[in-house]
Design an enzyme around this catalytic site. Structure first.
Site, PDB file in Angstrom:
ATOM      1  N   THR A   8       2.941  -3.505 -17.220  1.00  0.00           N
ATOM      2  CA  THR A   8       2.107  -4.156 -16.233  1.00  0.00           C
ATOM      3  C   THR A   8       2.172  -3.356 -14.957  1.00  0.00           C
ATOM      4  O   THR A   8       3.249  -2.940 -14.542  1.00  0.00           O
ATOM      5  CB  THR A   8       2.617  -5.583 -15.916  1.00  0.00           C
ATOM      6  OG1 THR A   8       2.557  -6.360 -17.087  1.00  0.00           O
ATOM      7  CG2 THR A   8       1.774  -6.234 -14.844  1.00  0.00           C
ATOM      8  N   LYS A  41      -4.179  -9.859 -16.260  1.00  0.00           N
ATOM      9  CA  LYS A  41      -3.007 -10.240 -15.475  1.00  0.00           C
ATOM     10  C   LYS A  41      -3.329 -10.541 -14.009  1.00  0.00           C
ATOM     11  O   LYS A  41      -2.430 -10.746 -13.211  1.00  0.00           O
ATOM     12  CB  LYS A  41      -1.971  -9.127 -15.554  1.00  0.00           C
ATOM     13  CG  LYS A  41      -1.580  -8.794 -16.981  1.00  0.00           C
ATOM     14  CD  LYS A  41      -0.751  -7.537 -17.010  1.00  0.00           C
ATOM     15  CE  LYS A  41      -0.867  -6.841 -18.327  1.00  0.00           C
ATOM     16  NZ  LYS A  41      -0.344  -5.491 -18.270  1.00  0.00           N
ATOM     17  N   GLY A  55      -1.785 -12.032  -9.137  1.00  0.00           N
ATOM     18  CA  GLY A  55      -1.498 -11.062 -10.182  1.00  0.00           C
ATOM     19  C   GLY A  55      -0.062 -11.241 -10.597  1.00  0.00           C
ATOM     20  O   GLY A  55       0.783 -11.607  -9.784  1.00  0.00           O
ATOM     21  N   SER A 134       5.860  -2.297 -14.065  1.00  0.00           N
ATOM     22  CA  SER A 134       6.405  -1.033 -14.560  1.00  0.00           C
ATOM     23  C   SER A 134       5.869   0.174 -13.796  1.00  0.00           C
ATOM     24  O   SER A 134       6.605   1.109 -13.508  1.00  0.00           O
ATOM     25  CB  SER A 134       6.074  -0.864 -16.039  1.00  0.00           C
ATOM     26  OG  SER A 134       6.615  -1.916 -16.787  1.00  0.00           O
ATOM     27  N   ALA A 165      -2.018   5.094 -13.703  1.00  0.00           N
ATOM     28  CA  ALA A 165      -2.276   5.220 -15.146  1.00  0.00           C
ATOM     29  C   ALA A 165      -2.112   6.653 -15.632  1.00  0.00           C
ATOM     30  O   ALA A 165      -1.766   6.877 -16.793  1.00  0.00           O
ATOM     31  CB  ALA A 165      -3.671   4.698 -15.485  1.00  0.00           C
ATOM     32  N   THR A 171       1.118   1.961 -18.144  1.00  0.00           N
ATOM     33  CA  THR A 171      -0.053   1.543 -17.377  1.00  0.00           C
ATOM     34  C   THR A 171      -1.296   2.163 -18.000  1.00  0.00           C
ATOM     35  O   THR A 171      -1.306   3.344 -18.295  1.00  0.00           O
ATOM     36  CB  THR A 171       0.079   2.013 -15.905  1.00  0.00           C
ATOM     37  OG1 THR A 171       1.294   1.530 -15.359  1.00  0.00           O
ATOM     38  CG2 THR A 171      -1.097   1.525 -15.072  1.00  0.00           C
TER      39      THR A 171
END
Length: 182
Positions: A8, A41, A55, A134, A165, A171
């Site tokens: 997440t 989320k 979130g 994370s 990402a 991610t």
């Protein structure tokens, strides 16, 4: 047996009278298996007609329990996000059942912006940017750097998530984005 779940990244950016909360969709088991790529989320809540965006990172079931509790606190204190977050954090830390919940929340009403934890913390970011999960540190660093440039809150949040990402294996780029305020 304990399952090691990761995956997440949530970032929130306050800029120009608006707050944007963006979260990725990845849920990872262990170090090698993506269990789901499109989890949602980031959610919009409307307790008592007052809009709030939240979130979450951590256990989904635990986060949903906390969101329900937050809605109840907001119903009891309409329009008072800080008060509701402090009440939630207090209950979360002291209640026998809630104390074991493993999640973190970012919550905003478009003006105020808080990170709420199970340690009893209700933190307001110093630089109008916060992140959890994370890949939270990657997104936070990217967003802080992007705050020096142009772009509204949503632009900064989306770009910070793109950068996270690219760096964090937990991610992905499948985003849920909610903007509030202004």
């Amino acid at each position: 047996m304990t399952t090691d779940w990761h995956g997440t990244t949530i970032v929130a950016v306050r800029r120009g009278g608006r707050v944007c909360v963006a979260g990725d969709g990845q849920v990872t088991q262990g170090q090698a298996t993506v269990m789901k790529g499109n989890a949602r989320k980031v959610r919009r809540l409307s307790p008592g007609g007052h809009e709030v965006v939240a979130g979450f990172a951590g256990s989904t079931a635990d986060a949903f329990t906390l969101l329900e509790k937050l809605e109840a606190k907001l119903d009891a204190a309409p329009g008072q996000l800080a008060r509701a977050c402090v009440a939630l954090a207090k209950d979360w830390r002291t209640d026998k059942m809630l104390r074991n919940l493993e999640a973190m929340l970012i919550v905003t009403d478009g003006t105020d912006l808080f990170v709420v934890t199970g340690n009893g913390d209700v933190l307001e970011p110093q630089h109008d940017v916060t992140a959890i999960g994370s890949g939270g540190n990657y997104a936070l660093a990217a967003a802080r750097g992007l705050m020096d440039g142009d772009g509204d809150a949503e632009h900064v949040a989306r770009r910070a998530m793109e950068i996270a990402a690219e760096i964090c294996v937990y991610t992905n780029g499948n985003l849920t984005v909610e903007t509030i305020g202004g």
